[in-house]
Design an enzyme around this catalytic site. Structure first.
Site, mmCIF file in Angstrom:
data_model
loop_
_atom_site.group_PDB
_atom_site.id
_atom_site.type_symbol
_atom_site.label_atom_id
_atom_site.label_comp_id
_atom_site.label_asym_id
_atom_site.label_seq_id
_atom_site.Cartn_x
_atom_site.Cartn_y
_atom_site.Cartn_z
ATOM 1 N N LEU A 1 0.844 -1.201 0.000
ATOM 2 C CA LEU A 1 0.000 0.000 0.000
ATOM 3 C C LEU A 1 0.880 1.252 0.000
ATOM 4 C CD1 LEU A 1 -2.471 -1.440 2.626
ATOM 5 C CD2 LEU A 1 -2.996 -1.005 0.204
ATOM 6 N N ASN B 1 -1.950 -5.195 10.452
ATOM 7 C CA ASN B 1 -1.593 -6.307 9.572
ATOM 8 C C ASN B 1 -1.093 -7.463 10.429
ATOM 9 O OD1 ASN B 1 -0.769 -7.676 7.108
ATOM 10 N ND2 ASN B 1 1.342 -7.090 7.602
ATOM 11 N N HIS C 1 1.604 -10.535 10.191
ATOM 12 C CA HIS C 1 2.760 -10.923 9.379
ATOM 13 C C HIS C 1 3.386 -12.173 9.985
ATOM 14 C CE1 HIS C 1 6.228 -10.492 6.767
ATOM 15 N NE2 HIS C 1 6.971 -10.775 7.829
ATOM 16 N N LEU D 1 7.514 -1.157 4.785
ATOM 17 C CA LEU D 1 6.967 -2.504 4.617
ATOM 18 C C LEU D 1 7.215 -3.353 5.871
ATOM 19 C CD1 LEU D 1 5.656 -4.593 2.651
ATOM 20 C CD2 LEU D 1 7.999 -5.293 2.106
#
Ligand code: GAR
Length: 224
Positions: free
Chosen positions: A106, A120, A122, A157
């Site tokens: 994104l 998120n 991960h 990221l």
């Protein structure tokens, strides 16, 4: 569009989440199951997938949830894709947007729009092993511990402030698939529990530091 809430002084607005997926959706299934079991006090307002054939779409629909498909391939660039994605999300007025196996990077504009409201999951113990193929990389690096992290999403990221982690030992005979399967089981516990912290308003951001009940996040064992 503003969502109408009932006018009632006793009414406590629910905590609304929108979940973004790209694939099989087992983390989404864990959220749906936790809500059904009464362990996660959120309203799953909608699911959005960028992949029209993601397995998670059917399981969401089967559980009675609205699914919107925003195909990234239908857009000429990231900005247009993300504008459509934001429209699909904002229609449901969520308190939190959850990336559960959402595999698109994104841009800063999108991340800024949802700052403090975008998380998120991960499959590594961040800041170790950002990016892809984390299980194979953990084994190749000879790591003794691996696991999963739920974190706020920032422009970097897999680099945003960490909210919670689950540690999983790497066994001598692990291959990437066996390790991934064990980490995934922990993800299915970690993500709903972390979302429950949000729903009960226990999580806050102090600059780049995550606080749970006012104290730094990583000093909190998961079972609190
Ligand atoms: C999960 O292992 C999740 O941690 C990972 O994708 C898988 C999705 O599985 N996410 C990432 O790698 C994001 N960088 P699921 O679709 O069965 O929930």
């Amino acid at each position: 569009m503003t969502r109408q809430r009932p006018v009632n002084s006793k009414f406590r607005p629910g905590f609304r989440i929108v979940v973004l997926i790209s694939g099989r959706g087992t983390n989404l299934a864990a959220i749906i199951d936790a809500v059904a079991a009464g362990a996660l006090p959120v309203e799953l307002a909608a699911v959005v997938s960028n992949e029209p054939h993601a397995l998670g779409i059917e399981l969401a629909r089967h559980a009675g949830h609205e699914v919107t498909i925003v195909r990234h391939r239908d857009f000429s660039d990231r900005e247009h894709f993300e504008a459509a994605l934001a429209e699909a999300i904002d229609r449901h007025n969520p308190d939190l947007v959850v990336l559960a196996g959402f595999m698109r990077i994104l841009t800063g504009g999108f991340v800024q729009r949802y700052r403090g409201r975008l998380v998120n999951i991960h499959p590594s113990l961040l800041p170790e092993l950002p990016g892809l193929d984390t299980h194979a990389r953990a084994i190749a690096a000879g790591a003794e511990m691996h696991g999963a992290t739920v974190h706020f999403v920032t422009e970097e990221l897999d680099g945003g402030p960490i909210i919670a982690q689950a540690q999983v030992p790497v066994l001598a005979d692990d291959d990437p698939d066996t390790l991934a399967a064990r980490v995934l089981e922990h993800e299915h516990v970690l993500l709903p529990r972390t979302l429950a912290w949000f729903a009960t308003r226990r999580v806050s951001l102090d600059g780049n530091r995550v606080l749970i009940d006012g104290t730094p996040a990583l000093s909190h064992p998961l079972d609190r």
